[in-house]
Design an enzyme around this catalytic site. Structure first.
Site, PDB file in Angstrom:
ATOM      1  N   GLY A   8       0.832  -1.199   0.000  1.00 10.52           N
ATOM      2  CA  GLY A   8       0.000   0.000   0.000  1.00 10.52           C
ATOM      3  C   GLY A   8       0.867   1.249   0.000  1.00 10.52           C
ATOM      4  O   GLY A   8       0.492   2.293   0.515  1.00 10.52           O
ATOM      5  N   GLY A  11      -0.459   4.746  -1.094  1.00 12.85           N
ATOM      6  CA  GLY A  11      -1.540   5.365  -0.338  1.00 12.85           C
ATOM      7  C   GLY A  11      -0.995   6.399   0.638  1.00 12.85           C
ATOM      8  O   GLY A  11       0.228   6.554   0.785  1.00 12.85           O
ATOM      9  N   MET A  13      -1.019   6.476   3.975  1.00 18.84           N
ATOM     10  CA  MET A  13      -0.242   5.901   5.056  1.00 18.84           C
ATOM     11  C   MET A  13       1.066   5.326   4.544  1.00 18.84           C
ATOM     12  O   MET A  13       2.105   5.424   5.206  1.00 18.84           O
ATOM     13  CB  MET A  13      -1.062   4.827   5.766  1.00 18.84           C
ATOM     14  CG  MET A  13      -2.245   5.363   6.538  1.00 18.84           C
ATOM     15  SD  MET A  13      -1.777   6.632   7.754  1.00 18.84           S
ATOM     16  CE  MET A  13      -0.677   5.710   8.802  1.00 18.84           C
ATOM     17  N   THR A  87      -7.472  -2.815   8.862  1.00 21.19           N
ATOM     18  CA  THR A  87      -8.595  -3.207   9.704  1.00 21.19           C
ATOM     19  C   THR A  87      -9.685  -3.795   8.805  1.00 21.19           C
ATOM     20  O   THR A  87      -9.562  -3.806   7.586  1.00 21.19           O
ATOM     21  CB  THR A  87      -9.159  -2.015  10.496  1.00 21.19           C
ATOM     22  OG1 THR A  87      -9.584  -0.989   9.576  1.00 21.19           O
ATOM     23  CG2 THR A  87      -8.123  -1.438  11.442  1.00 21.19           C
ATOM     24  N   HIS A 142     -14.433   9.134  12.935  1.00 19.88           N
ATOM     25  CA  HIS A 142     -13.434   9.061  11.882  1.00 19.88           C
ATOM     26  C   HIS A 142     -13.892   9.840  10.646  1.00 19.88           C
ATOM     27  O   HIS A 142     -15.047  10.243  10.553  1.00 19.88           O
ATOM     28  CB  HIS A 142     -13.139   7.604  11.499  1.00 19.88           C
ATOM     29  CG  HIS A 142     -12.305   6.882  12.515  1.00 19.88           C
ATOM     30  ND1 HIS A 142     -12.864   6.267  13.613  1.00 19.88           N
ATOM     31  CD2 HIS A 142     -10.962   6.693  12.610  1.00 19.88           C
ATOM     32  CE1 HIS A 142     -11.898   5.715  14.341  1.00 19.88           C
ATOM     33  NE2 HIS A 142     -10.743   5.958  13.752  1.00 19.88           N
ATOM     34  N   HIS A 143     -12.983   9.980   9.707  1.00 18.33           N
ATOM     35  CA  HIS A 143     -13.232  10.731   8.478  1.00 18.33           C
ATOM     36  C   HIS A 143     -14.299  10.055   7.617  1.00 18.33           C
ATOM     37  O   HIS A 143     -14.630   8.881   7.796  1.00 18.33           O
ATOM     38  CB  HIS A 143     -11.936  10.866   7.673  1.00 18.33           C
ATOM     39  CG  HIS A 143     -11.275   9.550   7.394  1.00 18.33           C
ATOM     40  ND1 HIS A 143     -11.578   8.773   6.300  1.00 18.33           N
ATOM     41  CD2 HIS A 143     -10.332   8.853   8.094  1.00 18.33           C
ATOM     42  CE1 HIS A 143     -10.851   7.675   6.307  1.00 18.33           C
ATOM     43  NE2 HIS A 143     -10.088   7.693   7.390  1.00 18.33           N
ATOM     44  N   LYS A 146     -13.676   6.493   5.688  1.00 15.88           N
ATOM     45  CA  LYS A 146     -13.429   5.212   6.363  1.00 15.88           C
ATOM     46  C   LYS A 146     -14.553   4.245   6.028  1.00 15.88           C
ATOM     47  O   LYS A 146     -15.731   4.583   6.142  1.00 15.88           O
ATOM     48  CB  LYS A 146     -13.324   5.404   7.873  1.00 15.88           C
ATOM     49  CG  LYS A 146     -12.938   4.135   8.622  1.00 15.88           C
ATOM     50  CD  LYS A 146     -12.640   4.421  10.087  1.00 15.88           C
ATOM     51  CE  LYS A 146     -12.300   3.148  10.856  1.00 15.88           C
ATOM     52  NZ  LYS A 146     -11.107   2.465  10.327  1.00 15.88           N
TER      53      LYS A 146
END
Length: 251
Positions: A8, A11, A13, A87, A142-143, A146
């Site tokens: 990832g 992305g 992160m 997650t 959260h945003h 998500k």
């Protein structure tokens, strides 16, 4: 030198991970895996694990559960530890992770923030001290992008509180309509909106008093920093399933 593969990598992160490791002594990102790979990428980025040719000491995965099986198959084949930072895993995914941890070192946690993991400990201690005389409600924010709810962190907090009661409480995800009086439950509520990075409140509501334990993340870099710390710690470890409690023990 610890060679890191970032799954990832293109992305948000993933880019944070690359930035942090570039300033970390004794670590380097040698390649990445991402469905959005570009030939001009440096370090090289592949669209699948079976394309990787670099020597890798540890994988950091901030992608999605969709890549889990191919990732773990590759890691077992190459005896490479894996840090799982995604997650939304299914029960089958969790079983796969557990079985893989019998063969290689696997690090899994729903939240890599040092503060959150300290909060998890505090929630259990508070639940033990207050007992059944206080009701427990968890609110996570959260945003808007998500995709899973409740958050993995909210589940961590609920499980930590529930462990103080022998895991005897049920989880109630939101309330609607005439639900009647409160039962033997822990309420979990999700809020989604804007660019909220991550906020978690654990409310202990008793008679005439309320105790709230909170954590607010102001940047996703706190999660990336925790993942890098975990990867540095995990490299070279024997097979097993590890989490942030193992890292905290060595701080």
């Amino acid at each position: 030198m610890t060679n890191v593969l970032v799954c990832g990598i293109n992305g948000k992160m993933g880019k944070n991970i690359v930035e942090l490791i570039s300033a970390e002594s004794g670590m380097q990102v040698v390649c990445g895996v991402d469905i959005h790979a570009e030939k001009s990428n440096l370090p090289p980025v592949y669209t699948a694990f079976n394309e990787v040719c670099e020597k890798v000491d540890v994988v950091i995965d901030f992608s999605s559960p969709a890549v889990l099986k191919s990732e773990l198959d590759w890691a077992v084949k190459h005896n490479c530890p894996v840090v799982l930072a995604s997650t939304g895993y299914t029960e089958n995914d969790l079983k796969l992770i557990e079985n893989t941890a019998k063969k290689i070192a696997v690090f899994k946690t729903a939240n890599f923030s040092l503060g959150v993991n300290l909060l998890v400990k505090l929630v259990r201690q508070t639940a033990l001290a207050l007992g059944e005389s206080f009701d427990i409600e968890i609110i996570e924010k959260h945003h808007s992008q998500k995709i899973d709810a409740p958050s993995g962190t909210a589940v961590m907090l609920a499980e930590s509180a529930n462990s103080a009661f022998g895991n005897g409480k049920e989880y109630l995800h939101g309330r609607s309509g005439i639900v009647g009086k409160r039962g033997k439950e822990i309420g979990i509520h999700a809020v989604r909106g804007g660019t909220i990075v991550g906020e978690h409140d654990v409310i202990f509501a008793g008679e005439d008093e309320i105790i709230t334990l909170s954590h607010s993340a102001r940047s996703k870099k706190v999660f990336a920093a925790g993942a890098v710390k975990a990867a540095k710690w995990l490299a070279g470890k024997p097979a097993g399933l590890y989490d942030m409690t193992n890292v905290l023990e060595n701080l």
